[in-house]
Design a protein around this motif. Structure first.
Motif, PDB file in Angstrom:
ATOM      1  N   HIS A  97       0.821  -1.214   0.000  1.00 20.94           N
ATOM      2  CA  HIS A  97       0.000   0.000   0.000  1.00 20.94           C
ATOM      3  C   HIS A  97       0.855   1.265   0.000  1.00 20.94           C
ATOM      4  N   SER A  98       2.108   1.187   0.453  1.00 21.70           N
ATOM      5  CA  SER A  98       2.934   2.397   0.513  1.00 21.70           C
ATOM      6  C   SER A  98       4.336   2.245  -0.090  1.00 21.70           C
ATOM      7  N   ASP A  99       4.722   1.036  -0.447  1.00 17.09           N
ATOM      8  CA  ASP A  99       6.084   0.814  -0.917  1.00 17.09           C
ATOM      9  C   ASP A  99       6.129   0.025  -2.220  1.00 17.09           C
ATOM     10  N   LEU A 100       7.220   0.217  -2.921  1.00 15.64           N
ATOM     11  CA  LEU A 100       7.580  -0.605  -4.070  1.00 15.64           C
ATOM     12  C   LEU A 100       8.873  -1.311  -3.686  1.00 15.64           C
ATOM     13  N   ILE A 101       8.854  -2.630  -3.750  1.00 13.85           N
ATOM     14  CA  ILE A 101      10.031  -3.416  -3.430  1.00 13.85           C
ATOM     15  C   ILE A 101      10.535  -4.035  -4.730  1.00 13.85           C
ATOM     16  N   ILE A 102      11.795  -3.745  -5.056  1.00 13.83           N
ATOM     17  CA  ILE A 102      12.394  -4.276  -6.277  1.00 13.83           C
ATOM     18  C   ILE A 102      13.454  -5.289  -5.880  1.00 13.83           C
ATOM     19  N   THR A 103      13.276  -6.514  -6.369  1.00 14.44           N
ATOM     20  CA  THR A 103      14.247  -7.578  -6.128  1.00 14.44           C
ATOM     21  C   THR A 103      14.985  -7.825  -7.433  1.00 14.44           C
ATOM     22  N   SER A 104      16.312  -7.766  -7.354  1.00 17.66           N
ATOM     23  CA  SER A 104      17.163  -7.918  -8.529  1.00 17.66           C
ATOM     24  C   SER A 104      18.031  -9.159  -8.363  1.00 17.66           C
ATOM     25  N   SER A 105      18.191  -9.930  -9.439  1.00 16.44           N
ATOM     26  CA  SER A 105      19.075 -11.090  -9.392  1.00 16.44           C
ATOM     27  C   SER A 105      19.689 -11.322 -10.767  1.00 16.44           C
ATOM     28  N   SER A 106      20.861 -11.933 -10.762  1.00 18.22           N
ATOM     29  CA  SER A 106      21.582 -12.227 -11.994  1.00 18.22           C
ATOM     30  C   SER A 106      21.517 -13.721 -12.301  1.00 18.22           C
ATOM     31  N   TRP A 107      21.686 -14.048 -13.570  1.00 18.30           N
ATOM     32  CA  TRP A 107      21.612 -15.420 -14.040  1.00 18.30           C
ATOM     33  C   TRP A 107      22.840 -16.212 -13.610  1.00 18.30           C
ATOM     34  N   ASN A 108      22.596 -17.389 -13.071  1.00 19.44           N
ATOM     35  CA  ASN A 108      23.664 -18.316 -12.711  1.00 19.44           C
ATOM     36  C   ASN A 108      23.699 -19.391 -13.798  1.00 19.44           C
ATOM     37  N   LEU A 109      24.760 -19.380 -14.587  1.00 15.38           N
ATOM     38  CA  LEU A 109      24.881 -20.274 -15.730  1.00 15.38           C
ATOM     39  C   LEU A 109      24.857 -21.743 -15.326  1.00 15.38           C
ATOM     40  N   TYR A 110      25.479 -22.069 -14.183  1.00 12.18           N
ATOM     41  CA  TYR A 110      25.578 -23.467 -13.760  1.00 12.18           C
ATOM     42  C   TYR A 110      24.265 -23.981 -13.172  1.00 12.18           C
ATOM     43  N   GLU A 111      23.573 -23.132 -12.428  1.00 14.24           N
ATOM     44  CA  GLU A 111      22.287 -23.539 -11.843  1.00 14.24           C
ATOM     45  C   GLU A 111      21.126 -23.315 -12.801  1.00 14.24           C
ATOM     46  N   LYS A 112      21.376 -22.534 -13.866  1.00 18.00           N
ATOM     47  CA  LYS A 112      20.342 -22.166 -14.841  1.00 18.00           C
ATOM     48  C   LYS A 112      19.130 -21.547 -14.137  1.00 18.00           C
ATOM     49  N   ALA A 113      19.461 -20.571 -13.258  1.00 15.90           N
ATOM     50  CA  ALA A 113      18.434 -19.868 -12.494  1.00 15.90           C
ATOM     51  C   ALA A 113      18.967 -18.499 -12.085  1.00 15.90           C
ATOM     52  N   TYR A 114      18.066 -17.622 -11.709  1.00 19.08           N
ATOM     53  CA  TYR A 114      18.461 -16.288 -11.234  1.00 19.08           C
ATOM     54  C   TYR A 114      18.771 -16.347  -9.747  1.00 19.08           C
ATOM     55  N   THR A 115      19.971 -16.814  -9.416  1.00 16.27           N
ATOM     56  CA  THR A 115      20.346 -16.976  -8.016  1.00 16.27           C
ATOM     57  C   THR A 115      21.569 -16.153  -7.617  1.00 16.27           C
ATOM     58  N   GLU A 116      22.190 -15.443  -8.547  1.00 13.12           N
ATOM     59  CA  GLU A 116      23.397 -14.667  -8.265  1.00 13.12           C
ATOM     60  C   GLU A 116      23.051 -13.226  -7.894  1.00 13.12           C
ATOM     61  N   ASN A 117      23.850 -12.638  -7.013  1.00 12.44           N
ATOM     62  CA  ASN A 117      23.754 -11.214  -6.652  1.00 12.44           C
ATOM     63  C   ASN A 117      22.331 -10.757  -6.338  1.00 12.44           C
ATOM     64  N   VAL A 118      21.617 -11.516  -5.547  1.00 20.99           N
ATOM     65  CA  VAL A 118      20.240 -11.153  -5.199  1.00 20.99           C
ATOM     66  C   VAL A 118      20.271  -9.940  -4.275  1.00 20.99           C
ATOM     67  N   LYS A 119      19.588  -8.883  -4.697  1.00 19.49           N
ATOM     68  CA  LYS A 119      19.526  -7.643  -3.927  1.00 19.49           C
ATOM     69  C   LYS A 119      18.087  -7.156  -3.901  1.00 19.49           C
ATOM     70  N   GLN A 120      17.790  -6.366  -2.878  1.00 22.27           N
ATOM     71  CA  GLN A 120      16.438  -5.836  -2.743  1.00 22.27           C
ATOM     72  C   GLN A 120      16.498  -4.362  -2.345  1.00 22.27           C
ATOM     73  N   ALA A 121      15.599  -3.582  -2.950  1.00 24.49           N
ATOM     74  CA  ALA A 121      15.508  -2.156  -2.611  1.00 24.49           C
ATOM     75  C   ALA A 121      14.043  -1.821  -2.406  1.00 24.49           C
ATOM     76  N   SER A 122      13.783  -0.883  -1.482  1.00 21.52           N
ATOM     77  CA  SER A 122      12.421  -0.471  -1.170  1.00 21.52           C
ATOM     78  C   SER A 122      12.274   1.029  -1.410  1.00 21.52           C
ATOM     79  N   TYR A 123      11.179   1.417  -2.069  1.00 16.68           N
ATOM     80  CA  TYR A 123      10.919   2.824  -2.370  1.00 16.68           C
ATOM     81  C   TYR A 123       9.540   3.219  -1.863  1.00 16.68           C
TER      82      TYR A 123
END
Length: 138
Positions: A97-123
């Motif tokens: 209701h009051s925030d936007l939460i952005i979760t960012s992640s990078s592709w992990n070639l070996y796991e074939k998933a977005y599990t690298e450099n997971v970060k979160q920011a709130s606005y």
């Protein structure tokens, strides 16, 4: 030089100058952008490198929630050797209701998933008329 020849010469010079200007302007545009839309929403954006023809460079796919707000953005980089898009980055937008939460992640070639450099920011989006994370074509 006759009057007709003089006018013709000037016209040819103007055409050459105009064509040169257009060529220089196109050469300065290093990237070409192509959007795929549904209504006003951009669903996909492909960026090409503009040198001796267009070549794939970067692509982003977008999804939206039920309120037409950006929900996800997935970015791919063109692999010239493999001739395919390779996942790079994933952004997920979560709205409260009051925030936007952005979760960012990078592709992990070996796991074939977005599990690298997971970060979160709130606005804080509790400001009237503020539109965040909405990509529209204008």
């Amino acid at each position: 030089m006759s009057m007709k020849a003089n006018v013709f010469f000037k016209a040819v010079c103007m055409i050459v100058i105009m064509l040169t200007s257009v060529s220089v302007a196109n050469a300065q545009n290093k990237y070409v952008i192509e959007d795929t839309k549904e209504g006003e929403k951009v669903m996909s954006r492909t960026i090409y490198i503009n040198k001796k023809g267009s070549h794939y460079h970067l692509k982003s796919d977008f999804t939206y929630d039920g309120n037409n707000r950006l929900a996800t953005k997935e970015t791919f980089l063109w692999n010239k050797r493999k001739q395919k898009w390779v996942p790079q980055k994933f952004l997920q937008y979560t709205y409260t209701h009051s925030d936007l939460i952005i979760t960012s992640s990078s592709w992990n070639l070996y796991e074939k998933a977005y599990t690298e450099n997971v970060k979160q920011a709130s606005y804080d989006i509790n400001q009237p008329g503020l539109q965040i994370a909405q990509l529209t074509y204008k």
